[in-house]
Motif scaffolding. Structure first.
Motif, PDB file in Angstrom:
ATOM      1  N   ALA A 152      33.637  34.233  45.490  1.00 17.79           N
ATOM      2  CA  ALA A 152      35.048  33.862  45.459  1.00 17.79           C
ATOM      3  C   ALA A 152      35.912  35.111  45.408  1.00 17.79           C
TER       4      ALA A 152
ATOM      5  N   SER B  76      38.843  33.181  36.940  1.00 24.34           N
ATOM      6  CA  SER B  76      38.248  32.180  36.063  1.00 24.34           C
ATOM      7  C   SER B  76      37.950  32.724  34.676  1.00 24.34           C
TER       8      SER B  76
ATOM      9  N   TYR C 257      32.421  36.308  41.442  1.00 23.19           N
ATOM     10  CA  TYR C 257      33.873  36.424  41.626  1.00 23.19           C
ATOM     11  C   TYR C 257      34.224  37.876  41.891  1.00 23.19           C
TER      12      TYR C 257
ATOM     13  N   VAL D 247      39.314  36.630  44.379  1.00 19.52           N
ATOM     14  CA  VAL D 247      40.380  36.293  43.431  1.00 19.52           C
ATOM     15  C   VAL D 247      41.440  37.390  43.448  1.00 19.52           C
TER      16      VAL D 247
ATOM     17  N   LYS E 190      39.868  31.852  45.266  1.00 23.48           N
ATOM     18  CA  LYS E 190      40.279  31.308  43.966  1.00 23.48           C
ATOM     19  C   LYS E 190      41.638  31.910  43.663  1.00 23.48           C
TER      20      LYS E 190
ATOM     21  N   HIS F  48      40.791  26.877  51.113  1.00 25.19           N
ATOM     22  CA  HIS F  48      40.025  27.632  50.124  1.00 25.19           C
ATOM     23  C   HIS F  48      38.834  28.364  50.720  1.00 25.19           C
TER      24      HIS F  48
END
Lengths: 139, 139
Positions: free
Chosen positions: B134, B54, B106, B136, B50, A128
């Motif tokens: 993150a 989310s 994100y 994504v 990720k 991750h």
């Protein structure tokens, strides 16, 4: 009284030429070898950004070319091939996924398609954390 | 009484052959001139992965910070909530205004998005001092 002609003692001469030649040859050799050994880095145009940290040694460097080809250690790979390599690395580290260091170097002129595929595959493996290679713009 | 002439000794000097050294110096000069342009400094952008987004950014509130790179017309823009930004500088300025930097940001990247924009979005989040960023991937 000395009548004999005193002979001048010749001064010792050091022939520096071969030494300088060899020293410079060695210098060039040691300067070039580190560049030659960077086989895991393809010649890519990385995004020109300042980055957040200095580049560290990474176990797996994934190069993604402009047309979406994955190259690892000078060999073209598929996403499955990358997964296999990372799995091997995880096994080598005793299953500790947090210690797996993956560097993704992608050409900034390409799309994110292949990066997304690689990232998704890594996430499925439990890795991750990735690092994205960028090129510091010249001043 | 010394009968030998001192002048003979005084005139004898050590001679260094400079030719080879000059040769090598010029060789080094050419080497550095030619390779200097090709050497680039690489750094890293660290980011978490990720696998799934989310959630979507609210249109009115900018929390949590979700940057989406979406297609608008023929090009791509950075979308934060309802705002569409075209440059990374604008994105950084906007993200700096976010009060909550602890929860991270994100970056949602579609397959067709230019990777340059994805990397720039991560950099903007880092520049805006989000603790974690993150990546994504989205279809």
């Amino acid at each position: 009284m000395r009548l004999g002609k005193r002979r001048a003692t010749p001064l010792p001469e050091l022939n520096m030429t071969p030494m300088i030649d060899v020293v410079f040859q060695l210098l060039i050799f040691f300067m070039l070898v580190p560049h030659m050994t960077r086989v895991n880095k393809e010649l890519l145009e990385l995004p020109k950004l300042s980055g957040t940290e200095d580049q560290q040694e990474s176990a797996i460097t994934i190069n993604i070319t402009r047309d979406g080809q994955i190259i690892v250690t000078n060999e073209p790979r598929t996403v499955a091939g990358v997964v296999e390599m990372v799995s091997e690395e995880i096994r080598r580290l005793g299953g500790d996924r947090s210690r797996v260091k993956v560097l993704v170097r992608a050409d900034h002129r390409g799309t994110s398609r292949m990066v997304n595929q690689v990232v998704s595959a890594l996430a499925k493996l439990g890795v991750h954390q990735i690092r994205v290679g960028v090129e510091v713009p010249s001043r | 009484m010394r009968l030998t002439s001192r002048g003979v000794q005084r005139d004898r000097k050590i001679e260094l052959a400079m030719t080879s050294m000059i040769d090598m110096t010029f060789l080094l000069l050419i080497f550095f001139m030619t390779t200097g342009g090709f050497m680039t400094i690489e750094r890293d952008l660290d980011s978490a992965i990720k696998e799934r987004p989310s959630g979507r950014a609210a249109s009115s509130d900018l929390e949590p910070a979700i940057v989406e790179i979406t297609r608008v017309g023929s090009g791509y823009v950075y979308r934060v909530g309802s705002r569409e930004l075209t440059t990374a500088r604008e994105l950084t300025d906007l993200l700096r205004k976010f009060p909550n930097k602890i929860d991270g940001a994100y970056v949602r990247v579609s397959d067709g998005a230019p990777f340059e924009m994805a990397a720039a979005a991560i950099q903007s989040c880092k520049d805006a001092r989000f603790l974690s960023v993150a990546y994504v991937p989205i279809d």
